[in-house]
Enzyme design. Sequence first.
Site, PDB file in Angstrom:
ATOM      1  CE  LYS A   1      -1.185   2.112   3.577  1.00 55.39           C
ATOM      2  NZ  LYS A   1      -1.656   2.532   4.913  1.00 55.39           N
TER       3      LYS A   1
ATOM      4  CB  CYS B   1     -24.879   0.901  -0.475  1.00 52.32           C
ATOM      5  SG  CYS B   1     -23.900   0.179   0.864  1.00 52.32           S
TER       6      CYS B   1
ATOM      7  CB  CYS C   1     -26.972   4.361   6.041  1.00 56.78           C
ATOM      8  SG  CYS C   1     -25.688   3.102   6.213  1.00 56.78           S
TER       9      CYS C   1
ATOM     10  CB  CYS D   1     -24.814   7.430   2.435  1.00 52.93           C
ATOM     11  SG  CYS D   1     -23.869   6.656   1.103  1.00 52.93           S
TER      12      CYS D   1
END
Length: 427
Positions: A282, A369, A359, A362
Amino acid sequence: MDVAGLLCDQPATIFGKTNLLRRTANRAPSMPAMKRSASPSLIARPSPYHTSVTLFEPAADGSSSESPLRRSKRLKVLEKSETREVEFTAVTSSPKKQSTRVKAETTSSKANIEVGTCRPSPVKAKRVASPRKPKPVPQSLEVPHPAPARWRETYDAIVDMRSRIVAPVDTMGCGRAQLGETVPRNQRFATLVSLMLSSQTKDEVTSAAVSKLREALGGSVNVDAVIAADDSTVSEAICKVGFWRRKTQYIKQAAQRLHDDFESDVPKTVDELCSLPGVGPKMAFLALHVAWKVNAGIGVDVHVHRITNRLGWHKSPTKTPEETRLNLQSWLPAELRPTFTGLLVGFGQMICLPIGPRCDSCELSNGLCPSARVVTKSKSKKTVATASGSARPHIEIKLEEDQKTAASATILRDLPDDLIQMKTESD
């Protein structure tokens, strides 16, 4: 005392020549390195006390013929064991067998001392193990992962949400560390150090540690300054990050490697970056993106790993960030890779949190999702305010309920006089 004097009254049939020969031989001094011989070294004479008894005594003048000295079997066995030990040392190299070799060598040296030999054991040359070559970082899967359905629509929705949100990664991420340097080589090294410190550490803490390290090194984060600095200087500057003791060693070792093998600059390949202490895939991919503008892959951290699994972008949920990276690199377009990590990291810091994701705010909750949660608002709301109408402080708490006959109560409390007044108002 004479042996014949003890046996003078015993019959000759019980104590004969054979028994006396055995007793006399047992009393003879032990000679470990010589072969014992019975008759040539003894002189027979009749006993003055009994006619049937014959006495044997060692020769006084030393005229008896002695057999030549020869090496005992113990020495032969020792020689064989030493020969086997040399062959064994030349073949083996593992730590367990080395300990066996040292133990056998000690035993053989003790045996040499007991026998009386002065021959030293052979000195064995230590075999230096060759450094391990790092394994190359895999870049693709044998069977490419298919692109998930509606991924582009989900990606564009995240881009739209991130355009209205400023996350910590935008202002204090690893890309901001190079802004404090003027020399390009130092900018690349500062980016690498920031990535090494960011492991399991928040961006706010990492940014503060890089700034403090720059001050401790004299105003610039460069390879020569890190090598010249003491471990305590680096440790005091980065002591707020996670695993700061281990990261101090990694930064010092990585700086020395860059000075010796890469001309004090950050390498340009993933494999060379991963060969540095404390640098993983990474960090290598992100360092190439930020420092060299090289698009070699996707840097996957915990946020990217968590969000892509919540979105169902993997055919079977991945368990490690490396599995996630290989799946994403199978279908994500190359032009999106440089900004993909920062996009999802900020989305994970502000909206798709590890615990308690938001959520309700979102835009992916409309069916994009599969992990979206339904958030229900509570029926009652609590509003807390502070009233300062007079010299005495008051606290007013008002409760509102969504009912046909809504009622609210106001509690006024006078703190100095401990007076409680309750007033009920009805619509």
